[in-house]
Design a protein around this motif. Structure first.
Motif, short mmCIF file in Angstrom:
data_model
loop_
_atom_site.label_atom_id
_atom_site.label_comp_id
_atom_site.label_asym_id
_atom_site.label_seq_id
_atom_site.Cartn_x
_atom_site.Cartn_y
_atom_site.Cartn_z
N HIS A 51 9.03 -4.51 -5.22
CA HIS A 51 8.02 -4.10 -4.24
C HIS A 51 7.78 -2.60 -4.38
CE1 HIS A 51 8.03 -7.97 -2.07
NE2 HIS A 51 9.30 -8.01 -2.46
N LEU A 53 5.76 0.63 -2.58
CA LEU A 53 5.12 1.12 -1.35
C LEU A 53 4.41 2.42 -1.68
CD1 LEU A 53 8.18 0.60 1.05
CD2 LEU A 53 6.44 -1.08 0.37
N LYS A 57 -4.72 4.40 -2.14
CA LYS A 57 -5.47 3.19 -1.82
C LYS A 57 -6.07 2.53 -3.05
CE LYS A 57 -6.64 4.48 2.91
NZ LYS A 57 -7.73 4.68 3.91
N THR A 235 -6.73 -6.39 -3.81
CA THR A 235 -7.58 -6.06 -2.67
C THR A 235 -7.59 -4.55 -2.55
OG1 THR A 235 -6.95 -8.10 -1.55
CG2 THR A 235 -8.01 -6.39 -0.22
N LYS A 238 -5.54 -2.13 -0.19
CA LYS A 238 -4.51 -2.88 0.54
C LYS A 238 -3.36 -3.36 -0.34
CE LYS A 238 -7.47 -4.46 4.33
NZ LYS A 238 -7.94 -5.64 5.10
N GLU A 239 -3.68 -4.07 -1.42
CA GLU A 239 -2.60 -4.73 -2.14
C GLU A 239 -2.98 -5.01 -3.59
OE1 GLU A 239 0.62 -8.20 -1.05
OE2 GLU A 239 -1.47 -8.55 -0.54
N LEU A 240 -1.99 -4.91 -4.46
CA LEU A 240 -2.14 -5.28 -5.86
C LEU A 240 -0.92 -6.10 -6.26
CD1 LEU A 240 -3.49 -4.93 -8.71
CD2 LEU A 240 -2.04 -2.91 -8.98
N ASP A 241 -1.15 -7.32 -6.76
CA ASP A 241 -0.05 -8.20 -7.17
C ASP A 241 -0.12 -8.41 -8.67
OD1 ASP A 241 0.96 -8.52 -4.60
OD2 ASP A 241 -0.39 -10.20 -4.18
N ASP A 264 4.81 -6.50 -6.55
CA ASP A 264 3.88 -6.52 -5.42
C ASP A 264 3.74 -5.09 -4.91
OD1 ASP A 264 3.61 -9.22 -5.65
OD2 ASP A 264 5.00 -9.71 -4.04
N ILE A 265 2.52 -4.58 -4.92
CA ILE A 265 2.26 -3.18 -4.59
C ILE A 265 1.43 -3.11 -3.31
CG2 ILE A 265 1.23 -1.02 -5.41
CD1 ILE A 265 1.52 -2.48 -8.28
N SER A 266 1.99 -2.50 -2.27
CA SER A 266 1.28 -2.27 -1.02
C SER A 266 0.59 -0.92 -1.10
CB SER A 266 2.26 -2.30 0.16
OG SER A 266 2.87 -3.56 0.28
N LEU A 267 -0.69 -0.88 -0.77
CA LEU A 267 -1.50 0.32 -0.91
C LEU A 267 -1.92 0.87 0.46
CD1 LEU A 267 -3.85 -1.09 -3.70
CD2 LEU A 267 -1.92 0.47 -4.05
#
Length: 568
Positions: A51, A53, A57, A235, A238-241, A264-267
């Motif tokens: 993961h 964090l 963006k 997205t 928001k997010e890159l998987d 899983d990358i939270s943006l």
């Protein structure tokens, strides 16, 4: 890369958080390299999900044409392979450039104006199709299109015909200075000698792009992967998987271990949230890192007081320089004695304290920072001591015809007022009145980097795009780099044919260590002219989750080498 304000992200400079760089050979004369990711054996990989964090963006997506590999963070290296790459190993060896898609780091002509690369056999995209030299050429050509602007500017300057080329779309021709005599060979013809070309060949503009899959501006959401991972979903903001690329093979890629099965990358997270979650290290956050957010001073103090957290912190220094820039075309800074007076008046201790203390800033008297050790030479031509030398500053001002001092405006990015305020207080002791002129971040670059609107004095920073003195000194001091319409980084607007010629001479050198010694000597030579006042280099600390392994920070760009990280 110019950065007007201090930021706590690893997204706009080449950061080195494991210590100083050291001089080393680069293999840029055609020697083959097998790579050194073996320091973290593939046997340590255990699958799982990593993961990430991040504060970024990533609203512009992941088109290799518009990314800086250095500025775009660690993520592009998971998706794209390039002709060369940095060596994936901790320590000074991580400053070396090594082959990636190519069989070696490039074979130069005698004067380094022609560079030839041969592709390794068996290279494939995530869709199973073969990677060819034509894809390398096309990927570079599309980066010249105005609709895909944003990447490094070097190719436009270095390639023959690059200055006028508009990209491959519509009825535009191809760029003749990139030749592909066969499917495995690509040859670059440069308009001038460039010994650092193998370093540039590691930027994402050198990632292959299959012409048939190019969707123009939409390519940023679903680029065709040549690296170990491919995009499962994205997205923006928001997010890159990411999931594994089944057609990637370690047999052709010794620089990426690609341990996790998924990333899983939270943006778009706040820095406070990122550091709180990494500190707590609960659930998925135990398997988490960040590739763009460092600890601020208050959080760093709390972490330093906890032995358990302290074990999960890596600290070091950015190879960048924050500095006062003089426009020598404008009074009073057309007088070198006045420029020297400001150099003597600087209180670097006050500036460092204003930026959060010695854990976040290191005082500098040279333009090339000590962390870029291969290209660094110690000098202090205008010794101000730790807290300034106002008496010497007053004497110089009087000799320059200003016995009663001077009043000058200081332009700075309003997101970082600390250093400007510290300078104002220090300069007042020398009879120098600074009128603070804050500029909105959105307006700072358009004002300062345009010679027609550039103020007489501004507060700036610069970080190199790869570990070499060339990208550190050339944009700042080469008179031929002055850009009249904007995007100008030679803020002194200094144009000396002798300095320009020396830059050309060093650029012909393809031996890394030799070239860096020459860049260091040139920095010291230019420093005597007081064209700017170096203030400090950034230092930083970053956390990782408790279940993450192989968390060394690379010596080239200064974020976690995400291609080697694994989870327990």
């Amino acid at each position: 890369m110019l950065r007007p304000a201090r930021i706590h992200l690893f997204t706009a400079a080449v950061a080195v958080l494991t210590g100083s760089l050291a001089a080393c050979g680069s293999g840029t004369t055609g020697s083959s390299a097998s790579g050194s990711a073996d320091a973290f054996s593939a046997a340590t990989c255990q699958g799982g999900t990593l993961h990430v964090l991040n504060a970024s963006k990533a609203t512009s997506g992941y088109d290799p044409a518009v990314l800086y590999t250095s500025g775009g963070g660690a993520i592009p290296r998971l998706l794209f392979r390039t002709l060369t790459t940095r060596q994936s190993v901790a320590g000074a060896e991580g400053t070396k450039v090594v082959p990636d898609l190519a069989t070696d780091t490039g074979r130069p002509s005698q004067n380094a104006t022609v560079w030839t690369y041969h592709l390794k056999p068996g290279l494939r995209y995530a869709d199973g199709s073969a990677i060819t030299s034509a894809d390398i050429k096309y990927g570079i050509e599309r980066s010249f299109s105005s609709q895909l602007a944003g990447g490094p500017p070097y190719l436009r300057d270095w390639l023959i015909g690059g200055a006028d080329y508009q990209g491959p779309y519509g009825s535009n021709p191809d760029l003749a200075s990139i030749a592909t005599p066969d499917a495995a060979t690509v040859v670059f013809h440069l308009r001038k000698s460039e010994g650092d070309f193998p370093y540039l060949a590691a930027e994402t503009q050198f990632a292959p792009v299959p012409k048939a899959k190019d969707t123009g501006k939409e390519y940023n959401a679903a680029p065709v992967s040549s690296g170990p991972y491919t995009i499962a979903s994205f997205t923006k903001g928001k997010e890159l998987d990411l999931v594994r690329n089944p057609d990637w093979s370690r047999s052709t890629d010794q620089q990426r271990l690609a341990c996790p099965d998924r990333i899983d990358i939270s943006l778009g997270l706040s820095a406070a949230v990122i550091n709180q979650r990494l500190s707590a290290s609960i659930g998925d956050d135990a398997d988490a890192i960040t590739t763009d957010t460092a600890l601020d001073a208050p959080t760093l103090a709390k972490v330093s007081a906890s032995p358990a957290l302290k074990k999960r912190v890596v600290s070091g220094q950015f190879p960048d320089t924050h500095y006062l820039a003089f426009n020598v075309k404008k009074a009073p800074f057309d007088n070198q004695q006045v420029r020297e007076a400001l150099a003597y008046a600087v209180d670097r201790t006050a500036v460092v304290n204003a930026e959060g203390g010695s854990q976040l800033a290191v005082p500098s008297t040279t333009f090339t920072p000590a962390s870029l050790a291969a290209a660094h030479q110690d000098y202090d031509w205008f010794p101000a001591g730790p807290t300034g030398n106002p008496d010497q500053a007053k004497r110089l001002l009087a000799q320059a015809g200003h016995p009663n001092g001077i009043t000058v405006p200081l332009a700075y990015d309003n997101s970082d007022p600390a250093a400007a305020t510290a300078l104002q207080q220090a300069f007042a002791k020398a009879g120098i009145t600074l009128e603070l002129t804050p500029l909105d971040s959105s307006a700072f670059s358009s004002t300062v980097n345009n010679p027609t609107t550039e103020p007489a004095l501004s507060l700036n920073s610069w970080g190199a795009d790869w570990p070499s003195g060339g990208p550190f000194l050339t944009p700042i001091f080469d008179g031929r780099e002055i850009v009249s319409g904007g995007g100008n980084f030679n803020l002194a607007q200094y144009n000396d044919p002798q300095i320009n010629a020396e830059i050309d001479r060093i650029n012909q050198i393809t031996d890394y260590a030799t070239a860096q010694r020459q860049w260091a000597a040139l920095d010291a030579r230019i420093g005597k002219l007081a064209l700017n006042v170096p203030l400090y280099a950034e230092a930083s600390s970053v956390l990782h989750g408790s279940h993450v392994k192989n968390t060394y920070l690379d010596q080239w760009r200064g974020w976690y080498d995400i291609a080697s990280v694994s989870v327990k």
